[in-house]
Design a protein around this motif. Structure first.
Motif, PDB file in Angstrom:
ATOM      1  N   LYS A   1      -9.215  -2.280  47.148  1.00 13.17           N
ATOM      2  CA  LYS A   1      -9.754  -2.834  48.397  1.00 13.17           C
ATOM      3  C   LYS A   1     -11.066  -3.574  48.137  1.00 13.17           C
ATOM      4  O   LYS A   1     -11.258  -4.698  48.599  1.00 13.17           O
ATOM      5  CB  LYS A   1      -9.959  -1.716  49.420  1.00 13.17           C
TER       6      LYS A   1
ATOM      7  N   GLU B   1      -5.016  -2.283  57.443  1.00 11.34           N
ATOM      8  CA  GLU B   1      -6.105  -1.327  57.227  1.00 11.34           C
ATOM      9  C   GLU B   1      -7.460  -2.014  57.295  1.00 11.34           C
ATOM     10  O   GLU B   1      -8.402  -1.504  57.900  1.00 11.34           O
ATOM     11  CB  GLU B   1      -5.916  -0.627  55.874  1.00 11.34           C
ATOM     12  N   LEU B   2      -7.571  -3.174  56.689  1.00  8.56           N
ATOM     13  CA  LEU B   2      -8.838  -3.904  56.696  1.00  8.56           C
ATOM     14  C   LEU B   2      -9.246  -4.262  58.130  1.00  8.56           C
ATOM     15  O   LEU B   2     -10.420  -4.155  58.490  1.00  8.56           O
ATOM     16  CB  LEU B   2      -8.735  -5.159  55.839  1.00  8.56           C
TER      17      LEU B   2
ATOM     18  N   ASN C   1      -6.798   2.887  45.220  1.00  6.70           N
ATOM     19  CA  ASN C   1      -6.695   2.066  46.426  1.00  6.70           C
ATOM     20  C   ASN C   1      -8.052   1.584  46.924  1.00  6.70           C
ATOM     21  O   ASN C   1      -8.162   0.460  47.424  1.00  6.70           O
ATOM     22  CB  ASN C   1      -5.930   2.809  47.526  1.00  6.70           C
TER      23      ASN C   1
ATOM     24  N   TRP D   1     -10.404  -6.748  46.040  1.00  9.29           N
ATOM     25  CA  TRP D   1      -9.716  -7.732  46.870  1.00  9.29           C
ATOM     26  C   TRP D   1     -10.700  -8.406  47.826  1.00  9.29           C
ATOM     27  O   TRP D   1     -10.728  -9.630  47.942  1.00  9.29           O
ATOM     28  CB  TRP D   1      -8.581  -7.047  47.626  1.00  9.29           C
ATOM     29  N   CYS D   2     -11.523  -7.613  48.491  1.00  9.38           N
ATOM     30  CA  CYS D   2     -12.499  -8.173  49.422  1.00  9.38           C
ATOM     31  C   CYS D   2     -13.517  -9.059  48.699  1.00  9.38           C
ATOM     32  O   CYS D   2     -14.015 -10.027  49.286  1.00  9.38           O
ATOM     33  CB  CYS D   2     -13.208  -7.060  50.189  1.00  9.38           C
TER      34      CYS D   2
ATOM     35  N   LEU E   1      -2.856   0.909  50.962  1.00 12.82           N
ATOM     36  CA  LEU E   1      -4.150   1.172  51.562  1.00 12.82           C
ATOM     37  C   LEU E   1      -4.628   2.532  51.087  1.00 12.82           C
ATOM     38  O   LEU E   1      -3.817   3.347  50.650  1.00 12.82           O
ATOM     39  CB  LEU E   1      -4.054   1.154  53.093  1.00 12.82           C
TER      40      LEU E   1
ATOM     41  N   GLU F   1      -4.069  -9.511  46.864  1.00  9.83           N
ATOM     42  CA  GLU F   1      -3.947  -8.466  47.886  1.00  9.83           C
ATOM     43  C   GLU F   1      -3.262  -7.225  47.312  1.00  9.83           C
ATOM     44  O   GLU F   1      -2.212  -7.331  46.678  1.00  9.83           O
ATOM     45  CB  GLU F   1      -3.125  -9.003  49.058  1.00  9.83           C
TER      46      GLU F   1
ATOM     47  N   ALA G   1      -2.365  -3.479  53.678  1.00 11.25           N
ATOM     48  CA  ALA G   1      -3.744  -3.779  53.259  1.00 11.25           C
ATOM     49  C   ALA G   1      -4.465  -4.576  54.342  1.00 11.25           C
ATOM     50  O   ALA G   1      -5.621  -4.283  54.676  1.00 11.25           O
ATOM     51  CB  ALA G   1      -3.751  -4.534  51.938  1.00 11.25           C
TER      52      ALA G   1
END
Length: 191
Positions: A103, A180-181, A99, A106-107, A117, A113, A177
């Protein structure tokens, strides 16, 4: 080959290495990892194999959104792979590792996405007390959810993800996701 392409490849390799290192540290900090592999060299080789496996897995997330069931199977695949390589990682560590990698990727815009999370103490404490207590009761915890121990089966992990999904949707977020971000803060940065 164009110098800019070479430079971009080096930048991406640097980021990929950093993303794995940060994900690994997040997954294993404050948690015992090494039971079977005793030497530093064995441990280094193990981490490299896990890194290679995760990087290959990230390719599946690049061009399509992975569903929750497939993502849970990928967590199990990481655990199975770790066992085959001589050091079985628990579900809590495997989910955090995958995860976190998702993340970061993805960022960086490298994958779509992610479906989940990273489950850890910070995110668990972002749930309201009543949701946390309800989840704790559902997982048969005493009074605190230990993400490295209480998630050690797919059912419990799924229950935690469902609790976060329900909470995120009830607060207007389209996914866990994104929730959480938008809501994650380091312990030292919490207001």
């Amino acid at each position: 080959m164009n110098e800019n392409i070479l430079l971009q490849n080096e930048k991406n390799r640097f980021l990929a290495d950093e993303f794995f290192m940060l994900s690994w540290e997040a997954a294993v900090q404050h948690n015992k990892v090494w039971n079977s592999l005793k030497t530093k060299n064995e441990q280094r080789i193990f981490r490299q194999k896990i890194k290679n496996r995760l990087e290959k897995m990230m390719l599946n997330y690049a061009d399509k959104i992975i569903d929750s069931i497939t993502h849970i199977k990928n967590i199990q695949l990481i655990q199975d792979f770790s066992k085959a390589e001589g050091e079985k990682l628990d579900i809590g560590k495997c989910q955090k590792l995958l995860n976190m990698m998702c993340k970061y990727y993805w960022c960086a815009g490298w994958i779509c996405e992610p479906p989940h999370l990273p489950i850890d103490n910070i995110n668990l404490k972002n749930l309201p007390k009543e949701n946390y207590k309800e989840l704790c009761d559902e997982l048969n915890c005493k009074d605190k959810i230990n993400w490295t121990e209480d998630l050690n089966n797919d059912d419990n992990y799924g229950k935690v993800i469902n609790a976060f999904s329900d909470y995120a949707k009830s607060h207007g977020y389209e996914s866990v996701a994104v929730w959480e971000l938008c809501n994650w803060k380091r312990k030292s940065n919490k207001e």
